[in-house]
Enzyme design. Structure first.
Site, PDB file in Angstrom:
ATOM      1  N   SER A 151     -30.789  72.463 -10.283  1.00  0.00           N
ATOM      2  CA  SER A 151     -29.497  72.202  -9.619  1.00  0.00           C
ATOM      3  C   SER A 151     -28.754  73.520  -9.495  1.00  0.00           C
ATOM      4  O   SER A 151     -29.012  74.452 -10.278  1.00  0.00           O
ATOM      5  CB  SER A 151     -28.672  71.239 -10.487  1.00  0.00           C
ATOM      6  OG  SER A 151     -27.315  71.247 -10.103  1.00  0.00           O
ATOM      7  N   TYR A 164     -24.777  67.819 -18.350  1.00  0.00           N
ATOM      8  CA  TYR A 164     -25.650  68.020 -17.171  1.00  0.00           C
ATOM      9  C   TYR A 164     -25.890  69.507 -16.915  1.00  0.00           C
ATOM     10  O   TYR A 164     -27.027  69.962 -16.738  1.00  0.00           O
ATOM     11  CB  TYR A 164     -24.991  67.357 -15.957  1.00  0.00           C
ATOM     12  CG  TYR A 164     -25.811  67.385 -14.684  1.00  0.00           C
ATOM     13  CD1 TYR A 164     -26.746  66.386 -14.411  1.00  0.00           C
ATOM     14  CD2 TYR A 164     -25.644  68.400 -13.739  1.00  0.00           C
ATOM     15  CE1 TYR A 164     -27.491  66.396 -13.233  1.00  0.00           C
ATOM     16  CE2 TYR A 164     -26.379  68.426 -12.564  1.00  0.00           C
ATOM     17  CZ  TYR A 164     -27.303  67.415 -12.314  1.00  0.00           C
ATOM     18  OH  TYR A 164     -28.027  67.433 -11.143  1.00  0.00           O
TER      19      TYR A 164
HETATM   20  P1  NAD Z   1     -31.135  59.668  -7.851  1.00  0.00           P
HETATM   21  O1  NAD Z   1     -30.266  59.012  -8.846  1.00  0.00           O
HETATM   22  O2  NAD Z   1     -31.371  58.981  -6.545  1.00  0.00           O
HETATM   23  O3  NAD Z   1     -32.570  59.993  -8.452  1.00  0.00           O
HETATM   24  C1  NAD Z   1     -32.829  60.195  -9.813  1.00  0.00           C
HETATM   25  C2  NAD Z   1     -34.042  59.358 -10.149  1.00  0.00           C
HETATM   26  O4  NAD Z   1     -34.446  59.615 -11.494  1.00  0.00           O
HETATM   27  C3  NAD Z   1     -33.732  57.858 -10.051  1.00  0.00           C
HETATM   28  O5  NAD Z   1     -34.742  57.214  -9.308  1.00  0.00           O
HETATM   29  C4  NAD Z   1     -33.735  57.412 -11.503  1.00  0.00           C
HETATM   30  O6  NAD Z   1     -34.122  56.066 -11.670  1.00  0.00           O
HETATM   31  C5  NAD Z   1     -34.752  58.369 -12.078  1.00  0.00           C
HETATM   32  N1  NAD Z   1     -34.671  58.441 -13.534  1.00  0.00           N
HETATM   33  C6  NAD Z   1     -33.562  58.571 -14.304  1.00  0.00           C
HETATM   34  N2  NAD Z   1     -33.887  58.557 -15.603  1.00  0.00           N
HETATM   35  C7  NAD Z   1     -35.245  58.429 -15.642  1.00  0.00           C
HETATM   36  C8  NAD Z   1     -36.181  58.355 -16.697  1.00  0.00           C
HETATM   37  N3  NAD Z   1     -35.784  58.399 -17.983  1.00  0.00           N
HETATM   38  N4  NAD Z   1     -37.492  58.238 -16.386  1.00  0.00           N
HETATM   39  C9  NAD Z   1     -37.917  58.189 -15.097  1.00  0.00           C
HETATM   40  N5  NAD Z   1     -37.056  58.240 -14.062  1.00  0.00           N
HETATM   41  C10 NAD Z   1     -35.739  58.357 -14.340  1.00  0.00           C
HETATM   42  O7  NAD Z   1     -30.509  61.113  -7.623  1.00  0.00           O
HETATM   43  P2  NAD Z   1     -31.135  62.408  -6.930  1.00  0.00           P
HETATM   44  O8  NAD Z   1     -29.979  63.145  -6.370  1.00  0.00           O
HETATM   45  O9  NAD Z   1     -32.263  62.051  -6.047  1.00  0.00           O
HETATM   46  O10 NAD Z   1     -31.643  63.216  -8.205  1.00  0.00           O
HETATM   47  C11 NAD Z   1     -32.957  63.750  -8.303  1.00  0.00           C
HETATM   48  C12 NAD Z   1     -32.909  65.076  -9.035  1.00  0.00           C
HETATM   49  O11 NAD Z   1     -32.181  66.028  -8.252  1.00  0.00           O
HETATM   50  C13 NAD Z   1     -32.203  65.033 -10.392  1.00  0.00           C
HETATM   51  O12 NAD Z   1     -32.911  65.824 -11.327  1.00  0.00           O
HETATM   52  C14 NAD Z   1     -30.848  65.646 -10.089  1.00  0.00           C
HETATM   53  O13 NAD Z   1     -30.278  66.241 -11.224  1.00  0.00           O
HETATM   54  C15 NAD Z   1     -31.235  66.671  -9.048  1.00  0.00           C
HETATM   55  N6  NAD Z   1     -30.112  67.133  -8.221  1.00  0.00           N
HETATM   56  C16 NAD Z   1     -29.511  66.316  -7.317  1.00  0.00           C
HETATM   57  C17 NAD Z   1     -28.462  66.815  -6.557  1.00  0.00           C
HETATM   58  C18 NAD Z   1     -27.748  65.989  -5.516  1.00  0.00           C
HETATM   59  O14 NAD Z   1     -26.791  66.493  -4.921  1.00  0.00           O
HETATM   60  N7  NAD Z   1     -28.157  64.774  -5.227  1.00  0.00           N
HETATM   61  C19 NAD Z   1     -28.027  68.120  -6.729  1.00  0.00           C
HETATM   62  C20 NAD Z   1     -28.663  68.913  -7.676  1.00  0.00           C
HETATM   63  C21 NAD Z   1     -29.709  68.416  -8.414  1.00  0.00           C
END
Ligand code: NAD
Length: 266
Positions: A151, A164
Site C-alpha cells: 500500500s 494497518y
Molecule cells: P477487499 O476487502 O475487497 O479485499 C480484501 C480481501 O482479503 C477480501 O476478499 C477478504 O475477504 C480477504 N481476506 C481478509 N482477511 C483474510 C484472511 N484472513 N484470509 C484470506 N482472505 C482474507 O479490499 P481490496 O482493496 O481489494 O484489498 C486487497 C489488498 O489491497 C489488501 O491487502 C489491501 O490492504 C490492499 N490495498 C488496497 C487499497 C485500496 O485502495 N483498495 C489500497 C492499498 C492497498
C-alpha cells in the site's frame, strides 16, 4: 510486449473481491491457471471462478484463512494437487480495523498484524519453499514470482490506521529481505503498492460524492483507481518482461506518493 504467462499457475489470496478478484481475472486472461482463495464468502469466490471459466480460463476455489499456518499449507497443497506446480503467489489478502490510536484495542492491532503481515509471511514462505524445490522449470526464466500487495501506507503514515500502516511498513521490509535472500534461487519478489482503488475496503472514502472529492485532492491524476489498474501491473511483474526486477515496490497510485499538497507551492 508479450507477457507469455500461458500455462503458469498462480495463487491469489483474498481473491473473491476487489483487487484480488481483478488479479485472478487478469492473470486468467493471460492463460494462467488460478487458485481463487477466500476466507468466508464462497459465493463471491465462485462468481469469480464462473467469470474466468466463462471466458475459457481455468480456476479452482479454495477456502483458507491466510493468518492460519495449517490453512495456508492446505491452500498450497490444493494447488499442487490440482495443477502439479506453482509459479506465482499474489499475497493480496488484507483488511482494516480502524481506530484512533488511544482507542485501538489489542484485538484490532493483532487482527490486522495477523492477516496483513503474518499472513503475508505464511503465504510467501509456503510459495518460496515450493519454488526452491521446483527450481527453474519450463515456465519462464524465474523459479517463481511473489507479489506482495502492499500500500502507499508502506511509506505514508496514516493516523487512525496505525495497525494497518505498521503492517504495510512491515510488508515492505519483509518483501525486500525475502528478495535479497531468495534472488540466488531465481525467485523474484516485488511489491505492488496501490493508492486509492475502488473496492469494499475503502468504500467509506468514495461512496459519497463529497468524500470522493476530498479523496481526489490526494490523487494528482484525478481519478480513483480500478482493480484492473493494479492487476495489469501484477501481470507485468509476474512476466519475463520483468525478469530483472526483484525487491522493487511499484506504486500504482495516480501520483499519491508525489506530495500533492506541495503542487501549489506548498
Ligand atoms: P477487499 O476487502 O475487497 O479485499 C480484501 C480481501 O482479503 C477480501 O476478499 C477478504 O475477504 C480477504 N481476506 C481478509 N482477511 C483474510 C484472511 N484472513 N484470509 C484470506 N482472505 C482474507 O479490499 P481490496 O482493496 O481489494 O484489498 C486487497 C489488498 O489491497 C489488501 O491487502 C489491501 O490492504 C490492499 N490495498 C488496497 C487499497 C485500496 O485502495 N483498495 C489500497 C492499498 C492497498
Amino acid at each position: 510486449m508479450e507477457l507469455n504467462l500461458k500455462g503458469q499457475v498462480a495463487i491469489i489470496t483474498g481473491s473473491s473481491t476487489g483487487i484480488g478478484a481483478a488479479c485472478a481475472k487478469g492473470l486468467a486472461e493471460e492463460g494462467v491457471k488460478v487458485v481463487i482463495n477466500y476466507r468466508s464468502s464462497a459465493e463471491e469466490a465462485e462468481a469469480v471462478q464462473r467469470h474466468i471459466k466463462g471466458n475459457g480460463g481455468e480456476a479452482i476455489v479454495v477456502q483458507a484463512d491466510v493468518s492460519k499456518e495449517a490453512d495456508v499449507e492446505r491452500l498450497v497443497q490444493a494447488c499442487l494437487d490440482e495443477y502439479g506446480h506453482l509459479d506465482i503467489m499474489v499475497a493480496n489478502a488484507g483488511l482494516q480495523q480502524d481506530a484512533a490510536f488511544t482507542e485501538m484495542s489489542l484485538e484490532q492491532w493483532n487482527t490486522v498484524m495477523d492477516v496483513n503481515l503474518t499472513g503475508q509471511f505464511l503465504v510467501c514462505r509456503a510459495a518460496a519453499r515450493i519454488f526452491r524445490k521446483q527450481g527453474v522449470h519450463s515456465h519462464g526464466r524465474a523459479a517463481g514470482k511473489i507479489i506482495c500487495m502492499s500500500s502507499v501506507h508502506d511509506e505514508i503514515p496514516w493516523a487512525g490506521h496505525v495497525n494497518y500502516a505498521t503492517a504495510k511498513g512491515g510488508v515492505k521490509m519483509l518483501m525486500e529481505s525475502m528478495a535479497q535472500e531468495l534472488a540466488p534461487d531465481k525467485i523474484r519478489i516485488n511489491s505492488v503498492s496501490p493508492g486509492a482503488i475502488k473496492t469494499d475496503i475503502n468504500k467509506d472514502a468514495w461512496e459519497n460524492p463529497e468524500d470522493l472529492k476530498q479523496l481526489l485532492t490526494l490523487v494528482p491524476y484525478g481519478r480513483i483507481g480500478e482493480g484492473t489498474d493494479v492487476a495489469n501491473v501484477v501481470a507485468f511483474l509476474c512476466s519475463d518482461a520483468a525478469d530483472y526486477v526483484t525487491g522493487a515496490t511499484l506504486y500504482v497510485d495516480g501520483g499519491m506518493m508525489l506530495f500533492p499538497g506541495f503542487a501549489d507551492n506548498g
